[in-house]
Design an enzyme around this catalytic site. Structure first.
Site, PDB file in Angstrom:
ATOM      1  N   LYS A  89      28.835 -23.444 -27.985  1.00  0.00           N
ATOM      2  CA  LYS A  89      28.135 -22.389 -28.728  1.00  0.00           C
ATOM      3  C   LYS A  89      27.711 -21.318 -27.732  1.00  0.00           C
ATOM      4  O   LYS A  89      26.994 -21.595 -26.767  1.00  0.00           O
ATOM      5  CB  LYS A  89      26.920 -22.972 -29.442  1.00  0.00           C
ATOM      6  N   LYS A 124      31.775 -21.828 -31.604  1.00  0.00           N
ATOM      7  CA  LYS A 124      30.998 -20.820 -32.330  1.00  0.00           C
ATOM      8  C   LYS A 124      30.593 -19.689 -31.414  1.00  0.00           C
ATOM      9  O   LYS A 124      30.129 -19.981 -30.309  1.00  0.00           O
ATOM     10  CB  LYS A 124      29.759 -21.521 -32.889  1.00  0.00           C
TER      11      LYS A 124
HETATM   12  C1  PBG Z   1      20.409 -21.838 -34.826  1.00  0.00           C
HETATM   13  C2  PBG Z   1      21.703 -21.365 -35.374  1.00  0.00           C
HETATM   14  C3  PBG Z   1      22.199 -20.061 -35.279  1.00  0.00           C
HETATM   15  C4  PBG Z   1      23.348 -20.034 -36.049  1.00  0.00           C
HETATM   16  C5  PBG Z   1      23.550 -21.323 -36.567  1.00  0.00           C
HETATM   17  N1  PBG Z   1      22.526 -22.147 -36.120  1.00  0.00           N
HETATM   18  C6  PBG Z   1      21.640 -18.848 -34.654  1.00  0.00           C
HETATM   19  C7  PBG Z   1      21.268 -18.836 -33.229  1.00  0.00           C
HETATM   20  O1  PBG Z   1      21.687 -19.678 -32.445  1.00  0.00           O
HETATM   21  O2  PBG Z   1      20.494 -17.953 -32.888  1.00  0.00           O
HETATM   22  C8  PBG Z   1      24.164 -18.808 -36.275  1.00  0.00           C
HETATM   23  C9  PBG Z   1      25.052 -18.800 -37.468  1.00  0.00           C
HETATM   24  C10 PBG Z   1      25.484 -17.461 -37.913  1.00  0.00           C
HETATM   25  O3  PBG Z   1      25.267 -16.426 -37.242  1.00  0.00           O
HETATM   26  O4  PBG Z   1      26.091 -17.413 -38.982  1.00  0.00           O
HETATM   27  N2  PBG Z   1      20.378 -22.771 -33.889  1.00  0.00           N
END
Ligand code: PBG
Length: 328
Positions: free
Chosen positions: A198, A252
């Protein structure tokens, strides 16, 4: 003969039946996971930066799950918009067995048990500073005490009936700790889909609006989420999460990181999912609104790209729309 005119690659493209016959990749509703936002309010709340996406009260989430089932979408992913008065420095609301997330899980497993429920593990929907973990005096997100909270959060979700635990926090070691706790609690068949690679991304803005953390977030998430410059490090993240017991891994954001999907798939041969995140959805919708692109074509082409790269499935806010187009 291996050259023109004996070889004409356009031959197999000349008619629709032939294009269908030669398709190397297919996209079906079974490839989709539909992320949904929950509100504690009692009416649908449209999200301005995610046109076409709303937060839903628990009853609305159940209705969306029925819709998913009828469209052939196997799984939904849940994200709560925690009321501000329930947010705190430590995010303790994440551990409340009656929090919005757990109420939604129970309602779903009661009404539509045949649809898989994936739940996000991270503290950002619950903290007043918008970070995914506990923050020390210097503003640093502390790994090990955060991981303890995440284990408790995961057990809370599993007890409510979650089918797939998806840690999105990027703390080191948390997959192994969560797996051990799930086993100890008898949740042998509760899966872990690790947000393994991520990235600290500019594509999460609308999501933070949706869960109400955007205005709160202090600084950025670069000390825990990955640097966009790195690919080899993503493979190390994936290897560790698999060794710790992840059943599947996620990359992601999605499209900007398809190279990572390909490498993970080729190196490990495990189920890989990609999250076409909120900013990617917003980009498609902005293109449509500007008259620059056509929604159906953009949705199907981008989703097919994930399959071509080797994904087992895709989390996408366009899931219901795509499933309808695919004629479930
Ligand atoms: C939080 C999380 C995020 C997303 C999914 N879980 C945001 C972040 O890490 O700030 C993002 C998903 C999206 O942008 O659609 N842990």
């Amino acid at each position: 003969m291996s050259s023109y005119p004996a070889v004409r690659l356009r031959r197999t493209r000349a008619s629709a039946w032939s294009r269908r016959l030669h398709a190397e990749t297919t996209l079906t509703p079974a490839d989709l996971i539909w992320p949904l936002f929950i509100t504690a309010g009692d009416a649908e709340e449209p999200i301005a930066s995610l046109p076409g996406v709303s937060r839903w009260p628990v009853a609305g989430i159940v209705a969306r799950a029925r819709e998913a089932r009828d469209l052939g979408i196997p799984c939904i992913a849940l994200f709560p918009n925690t009321p501000p008065d329930r947010k705190s420095e430590r995010g303790d609301e994440a551990l409340n067995p009656d929090n919005l997330m757990c109420r939604a899980i129970r309602a779903l497993k009661d009404a539509v048990p045949e649809v898989g429920v994936l739940t996000d593990v991270a503290l950002d929907p619950y903290t007043t500073h918008g970070h995914d973990g506990l923050v020390d005096a210097a503003g640093y997100v502390v790994n090990d005490t955060t991981a303890e909270m995440l284990v408790a959060q995961a057990l809370n979700q599993a007890a409510a009936g979650a089918d797939v635990i998806a840690p999105s926090d990027m703390m080191d070691g948390r997959v192994g700790l969560i797996r051990a706790a799930l086993e100890a609690d008898g949740h042998h068949n509760v899966q872990i889909m690790a947000y393994a690679a991520k990235y600290a991304s500019g594509f999460y803005g609308p999501f933070r609006d949706a869960v109400g953390s955007r205005g709160l977030l202090k600084g950025d998430k670069k000390t825990y989420q990955m640097d966009a410059a790195n690919a080899q490090e993503a493979l190390r993240e994936v290897a560790l999460d698999l060794a710790e017991g992840a059943d599947s891994v996620m990359v992601k954001p999605g499209l900007p990181y398809l190279d990572i999907v390909v490498r993970v798939r080729e190196r490990f041969g495990v189920p890989v999912f990609a999250y076409q995140v909120s900013g990617e959805y917003a980009m498609i919708e902005a293109s449509v609104a500007a008259g620059a692109g056509e929604r159906d074509a953009l949705v199907l082409e981008t989703l097919l790209a994930f399959k071509r790269a080797g994904c087992s499935g895709v989390l996408t806010y366009h899931a219901a729309h795509a499933a309808r187009l695919l004629g479930a």
